[in-house]
Design an enzyme around this catalytic site. Structure first.
Site, short mmCIF file in Angstrom:
data_model
loop_
_atom_site.label_atom_id
_atom_site.label_comp_id
_atom_site.label_asym_id
_atom_site.label_seq_id
_atom_site.Cartn_x
_atom_site.Cartn_y
_atom_site.Cartn_z
N SER A 1 0.84 -1.18 0.00
CA SER A 1 0.00 0.00 0.00
C SER A 1 0.89 1.25 0.00
CB SER A 1 -0.93 -0.07 1.20
OG SER A 1 -2.07 0.68 0.96
N ASP B 1 -9.01 -5.22 -5.50
CA ASP B 1 -8.68 -4.07 -4.66
C ASP B 1 -8.91 -2.79 -5.45
OD1 ASP B 1 -7.45 -2.12 -3.11
OD2 ASP B 1 -5.40 -2.86 -3.46
N HIS C 1 -6.31 -6.26 -1.48
CA HIS C 1 -5.26 -5.35 -1.03
C HIS C 1 -4.13 -6.06 -0.28
CE1 HIS C 1 -4.16 -1.17 -0.59
NE2 HIS C 1 -4.06 -1.24 0.72
#
Ligand SMILES: *[C@@H]1O[C@H](CO)[C@@H](O)[C@H](O)[C@H]1NC(C)=O
Ligand SMILES: *[C@@H]1O[C@H](CO)[C@@H](O)[C@H](O)[C@H]1NC(C)=O
Ligand SMILES: *[C@@H]1O[C@H](CO)[C@@H](O)[C@H](O)[C@H]1NC(C)=O
Ligand SMILES: *[C@@H]1O[C@H](CO)[C@@H](O)[C@H](O)[C@H]1NC(C)=O
Ligand SMILES: *[C@@H]1O[C@H](CO)[C@@H](O)[C@H](O)[C@H]1NC(C)=O
Ligand SMILES: *[C@@H]1O[C@H](CO)[C@@H](O)[C@H](O)[C@H]1NC(C)=O
Length: 499
Positions: free
Chosen positions: A192, A432, A457
């Site tokens: 991320s 995601d 994710h």
């Protein structure tokens, strides 16, 4: 400006976070943010990585320079930056055995120890290092006092991605020197926002990191590189692919919520139907909560819990006799479990992540979202102006929406990276919504996109389990093979230079 409007679910929406929770900070207020802003500050608890700090891990602190880029008196201040190291699998400096460095993101690193890096450490005979991001966990400047470090914009000014990358470089260079491991190649790994950092680290510090695994890194999300729409397009797609009728029910529900809300005692009726924790003041409180619930389910739509499917099964499976709002409520129950109440629960104290990441999104990490033309959601105005105003209100600083793309690039990324960059894996799962801001194309032989259509994710950098579907096992194998090739090429170059 009170934080009391926020629930645990609604307050914490975070861009990144593959990971663990921050410490709660009592006495700080998070201003009221629009739902789209909150989606960007997402609840990090949804994907807690396996965490077991066994004796193989040592926790250490580095005396880090506060300000890498100035020579003002306070620039020389030091703070303790936490890092964790695991020598168990390391082949040693004499063998030039590799170092896998996990770059912390907007949360304490404690939740990140282990997982993918640990799973692959033995086969690479790698040293494992995990470095906490400044201003999170225990790595907060100013004597680790949260009040000063996180409340004063003049000290928060030292919280930036550029300072964080410089911290990582300094610690890694120091470690190599201390371990006499001059020739050990370093692979940086992150998920991320941490994945964004990993890819930027490889671009800015190629002499420190040989390569980067950037998982679910939406490096194109900033400023105007891509339109603001795609996050919610992916959420809608996830629901549509799961169930056409569920997607349809959700699509119709917004109008019905507004219709009921406009009736006499409509909000009371809605509050009852949705078992809200406090009476609704407006229908948008309910709609925002639902939008966040669906977005969270899509982002963390992992193959084990399948939250989108759980919501849709409940909506589709509800008795045809009950009205649409009760179906939607059934979805909420399926998502959150049997709670005493839903929507607007009492808000917890904001965490470090709420505050510090809020700052980061108000300075460099500016990624406004909007919903204009979506098959499942009502239109939601693009909120750049509101975003900028909120940041001024919160911190008195104007965000710099174009700085990230000016400093790190992003426009015409293929052209920019094709000949210049090397050794970056951009891994994604297309379920995601952030994959829409990721790199999904191979840019060169060594700047590659490895994605799965069913992944969510940061899924690839979580610990392997026996239940993992084949496509996930394959994705991780591909990543390992690519890293192995980078390292083999590096050793060949090293031998050639030494001759
Ligand atoms: C953590 O690891 C130790 C040693 O490997 C083990 O004995 C212990 O049960 C583990 N704890 C948890 C909570 O998994
Ligand atoms: C960090 O600074 C403290 C205080 O100046 C000092 O006692 C400590 O030895 C330093 N640690 C390292 C690893 O240099
Ligand atoms: C590493 O190499 C040096 C110099 O060749 C040698 O003195 C040392 O014992 C070696 N260390 C290990 C752990 O093999
Ligand atoms: C919630 O409780 C009801 C009965 O009170 C039960 O039928 C249902 O299975 C429960 N749902 C979940 C998700 O636990
Ligand atoms: C709206 O979205 C649909 C499907 O996603 C697309 O076909 C259409 O062209 C879009 N319209 C506009 C005005 O963007
Ligand atoms: C990019 O290259 C890698 C390695 O050859 C391959 O596994 C992957 O499927 C490619 N990705 C795309 C999107 O073509």
């Amino acid at each position: 400006m009170s934080s009391s409007h926020y629930s645990l679910l609604t307050i914490l929406i975070l861009f990144s976070v593959c990971v663990a929770t921050g410490k709660n900070l009592n006495g700080y207020n998070i201003p009221k943010l629009s739902v789209l802003r909150r989606i960007f500050i997402r609840d990090p608890t949804k994907l807690v990585r396996a965490f077991n700090l066994s004796e193989d891990f040592q926790t250490l602190f580095y005396n880090q320079t506060l300000d890498h880029f100035n020579y003002r008196p306070e620039s020389y201040n030091l703070f303790k930056q936490k890092y964790v190291i695991n020598f168990k699998y390391w082949g040693g400096a004499n063998a030039s055995a590799p170092i896998l460095a996990y770059l912390g993101a907007e949360a304490p690193i404690d939740g990140n120890i282990g997982d993918f890096e640990l799973d692959i450490a033995a086969q690479f005979r790698a040293l494992l290092v995990y470095i906490e991001h400044r201003f999170y966990g225990e790595s907060i400047p100013y004597g680790l006092t949260l009040d000063k470090g996180l409340s004063d914009p003049s000290t928060l000014g030292y919280l930036s991605s550029t300072q964080a990358l410089a911290d990582y470089a300094e610690i890694l260079v120091y470690l190599k020197q201390k371990l006499n491991a001059k020739n050990s190649p370093i692979i940086v790994i992150g998920g991320s926002y941490g994945g964004v950092l990993a890819s930027w680290f490889r671009l800015k510090y190629p002499h420190v990191a040989l390569g980067a695994l950037a998982s679910s890194a939406p490096i194109l999300y900033f400023s105007d590189i891509i339109p603001q729409e795609p996050y919610f397009s992916v959420v809608a797609k996830d629901f549509l692919e799961t169930s056409v009728s569920c997607h349809q029910t959700i699509r119709q529900s917004w109008e019905e919520i507004d219709r009921v809300a406009s009736e006499p005692h409509g909000l009371t009726k809605l509050s009852k139907t949705f078992k809200t924790c406090k009476p609704l003041q407006s229908s948008s409180e309910l709609k925002d909560h639902l939008i966040e619930t669906y977005a969270g389910a899509a982002q963390y739509n992992n193959p084990f819990k399948r939250p989108v499917e759980a919501i849709c099964n409940a909506i589709d499976g509800a008795s045809p006799k009950i009205d649409i709002l009760r179906k939607i409520f059934a979805g909420l129950v399926a998502s959150g479990g049997n709670l005493t109440c839903y929507v607007n629960p009492p808000s917890p104290a904001p965490s470090q992540t709420d505050l510090a990441w809020h700052w980061q999104t108000c300075t460099e990490m500016v990624a406004p979202m909007g919903i204009t033309n979506n098959t499942m959601f009502p239109p939601y105005p693009s909120e750049l102006d509101e975003f900028l105003n909120d940041c001024k209100r919160s911190f008195g600083v104007p965000p710099r929406p174009h700085w990230a793309s000016t400093y790190y690039g992003g426009h015409d990324i293929e052209l920019a990276l094709h000949r210049f960059a090397s050794n970056i894996i951009f891994s994604n799962g297309l379920q995601d919504p952030y994959s829409s801001g990721g790199i999904l194309k191979n840019i060169s032989d060594t700047v590659v996109a490895v994605y799965t259509t069913e992944g969510s994710h940061c899924l690839d950098i979580l610990s392997a389990t026996e239940k993992d579907p084949t496509w996930l096992v394959t994705q991780r194998k591909i990543e390992v093979e690519i890293i192995r090739k980078w390292i083999a090429t590096y050793y060949a170059d090293l031998r050639a230079i030494k001759k």
